[in-house]
Write a protein that holds these residues in place. Structure first.
Motif, PDB file in Angstrom:
ATOM      1  N   PRO A 178       0.826  -1.209   0.000  1.00  0.00           N
ATOM      2  CA  PRO A 178       0.000   0.000   0.000  1.00  0.00           C
ATOM      3  C   PRO A 178       0.860   1.260   0.000  1.00  0.00           C
ATOM      4  CG  PRO A 178      -0.147  -1.156   2.121  1.00  0.00           C
ATOM      5  CD  PRO A 178       0.644  -2.028   1.200  1.00  0.00           C
ATOM      6  N   MET A 179       0.273   2.332  -0.484  1.00  0.00           N
ATOM      7  CA  MET A 179       0.961   3.629  -0.471  1.00  0.00           C
ATOM      8  C   MET A 179       1.185   4.064   0.981  1.00  0.00           C
ATOM      9  SD  MET A 179       1.736   6.346  -2.489  1.00  0.00           S
ATOM     10  CE  MET A 179       0.633   6.257  -3.902  1.00  0.00           C
ATOM     11  N   PRO A 180       2.437   4.243   1.394  1.00  0.00           N
ATOM     12  CA  PRO A 180       2.653   4.706   2.771  1.00  0.00           C
ATOM     13  C   PRO A 180       2.015   6.086   2.979  1.00  0.00           C
ATOM     14  CG  PRO A 180       4.700   3.864   1.807  1.00  0.00           C
ATOM     15  CD  PRO A 180       3.698   3.990   0.692  1.00  0.00           C
ATOM     16  N   GLY A 181       1.393   6.269   4.140  1.00  0.00           N
ATOM     17  CA  GLY A 181       0.700   7.527   4.430  1.00  0.00           C
ATOM     18  C   GLY A 181       1.594   8.739   4.276  1.00  0.00           C
ATOM     19  N   GLU A 182       2.855   8.606   4.689  1.00  0.00           N
ATOM     20  CA  GLU A 182       3.742   9.775   4.611  1.00  0.00           C
ATOM     21  C   GLU A 182       4.120  10.086   3.159  1.00  0.00           C
ATOM     22  OE1 GLU A 182       6.413   6.905   6.050  1.00  0.00           O
ATOM     23  OE2 GLU A 182       8.122   8.130   5.500  1.00  0.00           O
ATOM     24  N   PHE A 183       4.143   9.078   2.289  1.00  0.00           N
ATOM     25  CA  PHE A 183       4.388   9.326   0.858  1.00  0.00           C
ATOM     26  C   PHE A 183       3.235  10.152   0.286  1.00  0.00           C
ATOM     27  CE2 PHE A 183       7.277   5.702  -0.984  1.00  0.00           C
ATOM     28  CZ  PHE A 183       8.223   5.934  -0.006  1.00  0.00           C
ATOM     29  N   ALA A 184       2.014   9.669   0.525  1.00  0.00           N
ATOM     30  CA  ALA A 184       0.833  10.353  -0.015  1.00  0.00           C
ATOM     31  C   ALA A 184       0.748  11.775   0.524  1.00  0.00           C
ATOM     32  CB  ALA A 184      -0.429   9.563   0.340  1.00  0.00           C
ATOM     33  N   ALA A 185       1.096  11.938   1.807  1.00  0.00           N
ATOM     34  CA  ALA A 185       1.012  13.272   2.427  1.00  0.00           C
ATOM     35  C   ALA A 185       2.033  14.225   1.809  1.00  0.00           C
ATOM     36  CB  ALA A 185       1.225  13.149   3.932  1.00  0.00           C
ATOM     37  N   LEU A 186       3.250  13.747   1.595  1.00  0.00           N
ATOM     38  CA  LEU A 186       4.284  14.584   0.981  1.00  0.00           C
ATOM     39  C   LEU A 186       3.873  15.004  -0.430  1.00  0.00           C
ATOM     40  CD1 LEU A 186       7.245  15.742   0.972  1.00  0.00           C
ATOM     41  CD2 LEU A 186       7.966  13.531   0.060  1.00  0.00           C
ATOM     42  N   ALA A 187       3.371  14.047  -1.216  1.00  0.00           N
ATOM     43  CA  ALA A 187       2.958  14.342  -2.591  1.00  0.00           C
ATOM     44  C   ALA A 187       1.808  15.346  -2.615  1.00  0.00           C
ATOM     45  CB  ALA A 187       2.558  13.054  -3.306  1.00  0.00           C
ATOM     46  N   ALA A 188       0.860  15.176  -1.697  1.00  0.00           N
ATOM     47  CA  ALA A 188      -0.291  16.087  -1.657  1.00  0.00           C
ATOM     48  C   ALA A 188       0.144  17.493  -1.245  1.00  0.00           C
ATOM     49  CB  ALA A 188      -1.355  15.549  -0.696  1.00  0.00           C
ATOM     50  N   ARG A 189       1.082  17.564  -0.301  1.00  0.00           N
ATOM     51  CA  ARG A 189       1.578  18.858   0.170  1.00  0.00           C
ATOM     52  C   ARG A 189       2.295  19.588  -0.966  1.00  0.00           C
ATOM     53  NH1 ARG A 189       5.681  20.160   3.694  1.00  0.00           N
ATOM     54  NH2 ARG A 189       6.561  18.063   3.745  1.00  0.00           N
ATOM     55  N   ALA A 190       3.102  18.854  -1.736  1.00  0.00           N
ATOM     56  CA  ALA A 190       3.813  19.469  -2.859  1.00  0.00           C
ATOM     57  C   ALA A 190       2.825  19.915  -3.940  1.00  0.00           C
ATOM     58  CB  ALA A 190       4.828  18.484  -3.443  1.00  0.00           C
ATOM     59  N   ALA A 191       1.863  19.058  -4.265  1.00  0.00           N
ATOM     60  CA  ALA A 191       0.874  19.406  -5.301  1.00  0.00           C
ATOM     61  C   ALA A 191       0.099  20.652  -4.893  1.00  0.00           C
ATOM     62  CB  ALA A 191      -0.072  18.226  -5.545  1.00  0.00           C
ATOM     63  N   ALA A 192      -0.239  20.742  -3.604  1.00  0.00           N
ATOM     64  CA  ALA A 192      -0.989  21.903  -3.111  1.00  0.00           C
ATOM     65  C   ALA A 192      -0.186  23.191  -3.293  1.00  0.00           C
ATOM     66  CB  ALA A 192      -1.366  21.701  -1.640  1.00  0.00           C
ATOM     67  N   GLU A 193       1.130  23.101  -3.121  1.00  0.00           N
ATOM     68  CA  GLU A 193       1.997  24.282  -3.335  1.00  0.00           C
ATOM     69  C   GLU A 193       1.865  24.800  -4.759  1.00  0.00           C
ATOM     70  OE1 GLU A 193       4.283  25.864  -1.276  1.00  0.00           O
ATOM     71  OE2 GLU A 193       3.635  24.650   0.438  1.00  0.00           O
ATOM     72  N   ALA A 194       1.573  23.887  -5.675  1.00  0.00           N
ATOM     73  CA  ALA A 194       1.442  24.260  -7.089  1.00  0.00           C
ATOM     74  C   ALA A 194      -0.015  24.537  -7.473  1.00  0.00           C
ATOM     75  CB  ALA A 194       2.024  23.150  -7.963  1.00  0.00           C
ATOM     76  N   GLY A 195      -0.899  24.548  -6.464  1.00  0.00           N
ATOM     77  CA  GLY A 195      -2.293  24.882  -6.746  1.00  0.00           C
ATOM     78  C   GLY A 195      -3.207  23.704  -7.046  1.00  0.00           C
ATOM     79  N   HIS A 196      -2.681  22.483  -6.900  1.00  0.00           N
ATOM     80  CA  HIS A 196      -3.520  21.293  -7.121  1.00  0.00           C
ATOM     81  C   HIS A 196      -4.022  20.794  -5.767  1.00  0.00           C
ATOM     82  CE1 HIS A 196      -2.289  20.867 -11.333  1.00  0.00           C
ATOM     83  NE2 HIS A 196      -1.083  21.204 -10.928  1.00  0.00           N
ATOM     84  N   ALA A 197      -5.240  21.188  -5.407  1.00  0.00           N
ATOM     85  CA  ALA A 197      -5.809  20.774  -4.121  1.00  0.00           C
ATOM     86  C   ALA A 197      -6.220  19.306  -4.200  1.00  0.00           C
ATOM     87  CB  ALA A 197      -7.012  21.642  -3.787  1.00  0.00           C
ATOM     88  N   ASN A 198      -6.135  18.609  -3.085  1.00  0.00           N
ATOM     89  CA  ASN A 198      -6.660  17.228  -2.966  1.00  0.00           C
ATOM     90  C   ASN A 198      -6.040  16.231  -3.941  1.00  0.00           C
ATOM     91  OD1 ASN A 198      -8.558  18.323  -1.079  1.00  0.00           O
ATOM     92  ND2 ASN A 198      -9.788  18.984  -2.830  1.00  0.00           N
ATOM     93  N   PHE A 199      -4.755  16.336  -4.202  1.00  0.00           N
ATOM     94  CA  PHE A 199      -4.083  15.313  -5.036  1.00  0.00           C
ATOM     95  C   PHE A 199      -3.997  14.025  -4.226  1.00  0.00           C
ATOM     96  CE2 PHE A 199       0.167  13.576  -6.618  1.00  0.00           C
ATOM     97  CZ  PHE A 199      -0.373  13.005  -7.766  1.00  0.00           C
TER      98      PHE A 199
END
Ligand code: MD3
Ligand code: FE
Length: 215
Positions: free
Chosen positions: A93-114
């Motif tokens: 499974p996708m580790p929670g911290e991986f998904a969280a890091l990716a979502a945080r980075a995407a949000a910086e670029a304006g992509h909410a809820n990646f």
């Protein structure tokens, strides 16, 4: 030398270097120990392997995956699939911290809820490279791709919509994160052969985590 690259780069610098493409310098660095441990746990059950292209060439990059879908290539083609062809079992499974890091980075670029459902883990030993290609096996091109570079530095090639378009060269170092959205999402890209070296934490390799929404 390499030390200069590691030490003199401004922490958390950011640059939009093409429409939709955002470079977040050092964004993942503060998570480096946790990322290393989690990558080790993923590849303990789902080892790195060098896959073959549909044309029969063995890739120089060794790959593993986690998440609901994993990217694979073999004689049958390029695709995402829910199980590891080596074991026949689901990817870890996708580790929670991986998904969280990716979502945080995407949000910086304006992509909410990646919410990535695929993480391709690429391992480059010195000499390994990735030739120019597009990532077009996903369903929804409005979803960005987030990539995290760890370990040895590399030169990333970023081209245009056509293979022959002139490519920019972008040096990537440990901890850099890139978000690829909008028009950049379908651009040709690749990685020049990684130079010989030993990273203080990751050793003799570069690891790239590529987060995608595949399904
Ligand atoms: C630009 N990986 O796995 S990550 C790949 O460093 C891949 O391992 C490279 O290209 C690596 O497919 C580059 C950066 C990246 C990933 C996806 C992109 C750049 C991209 C998709 C569109 C445009
Ligand atoms: Fe790619």
């Amino acid at each position: 030398m390499q030390r200069d690259l590691f030490e003199h780069r401004p922490e958390h610098a950011r640059r939009a270097f093409a429409p939709g493409a955002l470079w977040l310098g050092g964004f993942a660095r503060e998570r480096e120990h946790q990322l290393l441990a989690t990558i080790a746990a993923v590849v303990a059950t789902t080892p790195f392997r060098q896959m073959s292209t549909p044309g029969g060439r063995r890739m120089s990059v060794a790959m593993s995956n986690c998440g609901a879908f994993g990217w694979v290539t073999d004689a049958r083609g390029y695709r995402y699939q829910p199980d590891d062809p080596l074991s026949g079992r689901p990817w870890p499974p996708m580790p929670g911290e991986f998904a969280a890091l990716a979502a945080r980075a995407a949000a910086e670029a304006g992509h909410a809820n990646f919410e990535p459902d695929a993480c391709l883990v690429n391992r480059y030993e010195p000499g390994a490279r990735m030739t120019l290609h597009q990532d077009v096996d996903e369903r929804d091109f409005t979803q960005p791709i987030v990539s995290v570079s760890l370990g040895l530095p590399a030169v990333f090639l970023f081209g245009g919509a056509q293979r022959g378009d002139k490519a920019q060269r972008l040096p990537l170092v440990h901890g850099d994160v890139l978000v690829w959205g909008g028009p950049s999402r379908r651009c040709f890209h690749g990685v020049l052969p990684v130079k010989e070296g030993v990273h203080p934490l990751f050793g003799r390799c570069r690891i790239n985590l590529t987060f995608r929404r595949a399904g």
